[in-house]
Scaffold this active site. Structure first.
Site, PDB file in Angstrom:
ATOM      1  N   GLY A 112       1.638   0.095  -5.001  1.00  0.00           N
ATOM      2  CA  GLY A 112       0.363  -0.522  -5.323  1.00  0.00           C
ATOM      3  C   GLY A 112      -0.595  -0.162  -6.197  1.00  0.00           C
ATOM      4  O   GLY A 112      -0.521   0.611  -6.519  1.00  0.00           O
ATOM      5  N   CYS A 119       1.015  -1.525   0.334  1.00  0.00           N
ATOM      6  CA  CYS A 119       0.401   0.100  -0.379  1.00  0.00           C
ATOM      7  C   CYS A 119       0.762   1.186  -0.038  1.00  0.00           C
ATOM      8  O   CYS A 119       2.559   1.319   0.479  1.00  0.00           O
ATOM      9  CB  CYS A 119      -0.808  -0.095   2.045  1.00  0.00           C
ATOM     10  SG  CYS A 119      -1.751  -1.610   1.580  1.00  0.00           S
ATOM     11  N   ASN A 145      -1.514   1.863   5.894  1.00  0.00           N
ATOM     12  CA  ASN A 145      -0.938   0.888   4.865  1.00  0.00           C
ATOM     13  C   ASN A 145       0.136  -0.297   6.029  1.00  0.00           C
ATOM     14  O   ASN A 145       0.625   0.955   7.232  1.00  0.00           O
ATOM     15  CB  ASN A 145       1.047   2.263   4.489  1.00  0.00           C
ATOM     16  CG  ASN A 145       1.994   1.536   4.003  1.00  0.00           C
ATOM     17  OD1 ASN A 145       3.371   1.769   3.504  1.00  0.00           O
ATOM     18  ND2 ASN A 145       1.800   0.260   3.263  1.00  0.00           N
ATOM     19  N   GLY A 146       0.331  -1.490   6.122  1.00  0.00           N
ATOM     20  CA  GLY A 146       0.514  -2.066   6.730  1.00  0.00           C
ATOM     21  C   GLY A 146      -0.437  -3.669   7.331  1.00  0.00           C
ATOM     22  O   GLY A 146      -0.772  -3.656   6.325  1.00  0.00           O
ATOM     23  N   TYR A 201      14.106  -2.063  -1.566  1.00  0.00           N
ATOM     24  CA  TYR A 201      14.012  -2.380  -2.320  1.00  0.00           C
ATOM     25  C   TYR A 201      12.098  -1.640  -2.487  1.00  0.00           C
ATOM     26  O   TYR A 201      12.203  -1.001  -3.896  1.00  0.00           O
ATOM     27  CB  TYR A 201      13.281  -3.517  -2.591  1.00  0.00           C
ATOM     28  CG  TYR A 201      12.028  -4.154  -3.586  1.00  0.00           C
ATOM     29  CD1 TYR A 201      12.600  -3.676  -4.819  1.00  0.00           C
ATOM     30  CD2 TYR A 201      10.894  -4.363  -3.189  1.00  0.00           C
ATOM     31  CE1 TYR A 201      11.722  -4.068  -6.076  1.00  0.00           C
ATOM     32  CE2 TYR A 201      10.259  -4.246  -4.836  1.00  0.00           C
ATOM     33  CZ  TYR A 201      10.473  -4.717  -5.813  1.00  0.00           C
ATOM     34  OH  TYR A 201      10.266  -5.264  -7.246  1.00  0.00           O
TER      35      TYR A 201
END
Ligand code: SF4
Length: 489
Positions: free
Chosen positions: A45, A19, A120-121, A261
């Protein structure tokens, strides 16, 4: 026919951030800014996107499958989201939960008024909490772990929304960076360990929140500061920012893979340039695992900064021995003969004139299942490379992530099944080496990993998860369990 995302490996052989979130309050064209910000976070995402706005009276919501540009590039789409406050979300789905009802921001009408949440998570006790809520009568509209927070807020007995929100978060385990909207403003927060990132910026009178600084850059906002681990921030329509620390002071454990990354190289994460960190990881690799070779070649794009670092430390020339196509779209029916690894070659092709007869140091950011690495090594051999020495800019990925990153189950991770020599044989490289965990910590500016109290979450390398994993502990089958399985018709 399957459709492959151009950002994704042909066989999904990459860890994927699930996300990105973005919010703005106090801007006339808030939803247009959110669309632009989400576009800059598209790498986090690509399966679905949503924006919710508030015009002082009503909340408006638009959601769609696919990329931001496909859903929010028209004037009509933006005009349907009026108001000076808006927030949005880009996502991947996990375990089949790709229906529109799971696309965020989620929205609910609470006793205090409208409430939207972009997350997000991943909540690692979502199933545990959901079971209890359902037993008490809650009716869930989605299969997203995020909806658990809405129900916890709705059923909390505290008088104010802020207290209810904090009460809800005290019950939640795992990783969360959140942007919420209410009729009186915006609330942003990070989990007590700060596993997932969130930064704050300013553009004129408007306040902006984003997963990464690159999204602030793209909308023209000035970086103010990161939201600290465990910090909860309220922003009202006059731009007043009130900071709260309801969770005490735990030592932060931000995700170290953001540096390896996930984040864009032009972002600043935890105060450090992601690009510089990646170069430094390459330099550490060259120090730890030198080899005689003619060229240093990155697997583009994510291996490029580490390869520059390796080349500069080792003195071996850096060259683009693999060229990436920028036009990878739909999957093609593969011809049965004469097209070995055609799926990989559509995205990456060996620069034959450069690599033929050469000893190559090949740099990639990580090895997940190993299938893509094998195909790339084969492609380089087909192009005439004499030797291929594979160097990886992260330690072996031996464990799944339960904090919002799409990881294969552990049994599919190459490093969980094999030692380094076996992995080298599997990917058919002449040699293989990974940066050490201390080398990675040195690259992010630490003296090394503090064993007693690591400075980052590095659980996918070490297996030392910084929070309880309640849902996982209850399962017999230790797969990723970030969302309940949703059958897609
Ligand atoms: S387990 Fe790995 S990918 Fe997941 S949050 Fe921790 S460091 Fe990041």
């Amino acid at each position: 026919m399957n459709i492959t995302d151009p950002f994704r490996d042909a066989d999904g052989d990459k860890l994927r951030e699930e996300c990105g979130i973005f919010g703005v309050i106090g801007a006339r064209d808030a939803s247009a800014m959110v669309a632009l910000g989400l576009h800059a976070l598209q790498h986090r995402g690509q399966e679905a996107v949503g924006i919710v706005s508030f015009d002082g009276q009503e909340f408006y919501s638009t959601k769609g499958q696919g990329h931001v540009a496909a859903n929010f590039s028209s004037g009509e789409a933006i005009a349907s989201l009026p108001g000076i406050m808006a927030s949005g979300h880009v996502r991947y789905s996990t375990t089949g939960g790709s229906g529109l009802r799971n696309v965020q921001p989620l929205f609910a009408d609470l006793a205090s008024g409208g409430f939207s949440i972009a997350h997000n998570g991943n909540i690692s006790n979502a199933m545990f909490l959901k079971r209890d809520l359902v037993r008490k009568g809650a009716i869930f509209q989605s299969t997203s772990d995020t909806e658990v927070i809405i129900h916890l807020v709705a059923t909390s007995r505290y008088p104010t929304l802020l207290d209810r929100f904090v009460d809800a978060l005290r019950l939640v385990e795992g990783a969360y960076a959140l942007i919420c909207m209410t009729p009186v403003g915006m609330i942003a927060c990070r989990d007590p360990l700060g596993i997932r990132p969130l930064v704050m910026g300013k553009l004129g009178e408007a306040m902006v929140l984003a997963s990464e600084t690159v999204a602030l850059d793209v909308v023209g906002a000035e970086f103010v500061r990161q939201i600290d681990p465990g910090e909860l921030v309220e922003i009202d329509f006059d731009g007043n920012v009130r900071s709260h620390r309801p969770f005490g002071n735990e030592s932060a454990r931000p995700c170290i893979f953001e540096h390896v990354y996930f984040s864009r190289p032009d972002s600043i994460v935890d105060g450090r340039s992601v690009y510089q960190v990646r170069k430094e990881i390459g330099a550490q690799l060259a120090i730890e695992s030198p080899v005689e070779a003619d060229l240093v070649v990155p697997v583009p794009d994510s291996g490029v900064p580490a390869a520059i670092g390796y080349a500069s430390q080792s003195g071996i020339p850096f060259e683009l021995g693999i060229i990436r196509s920028h036009y990878v779209g739909r999957t093609f029916i593969q011809p049965s003969d004469g097209a070995r690894n055609a799926d990989v070659k559509r995205k990456h092709n060996a620069n034959r004139a450069l690599v033929a007869g050469k000893r190559i140091v090949l740099i990639d950011d990580s090895i997940v299942r190993g299938t893509t690495s094998l195909k790339i090594v084969q492609m380089m051999r087909d192009a005439g490379a004499k030797e291929i020495h594979f160097r990886v800019a992260s330690p072996p990925t031996e464990h799944s992530c339960f904090y919002g990153v799409d990881t294969p189950e552990r049994s599919k991770l190459l490093a969980a099944r094999m030692d380094v020599a076996q992995m080298a044989e599997f990917i058919q490289a002449d040699s293989l080496a990974f940066v050490s965990i201390d080398g990675l910590y040195r690259a992010v500016g630490e003296a090394g990993r503090t064993k007693a109290c690591p400075q980052y979450c590095d659980a996918c390398f070490t297996g030392e998860y910084p929070t309880r994993l309640t849902d996982l502990a209850e399962r017999e089958d230790p797969d990723q369990y970030s969302l309940p399985v949703e059958k897609v018709a």
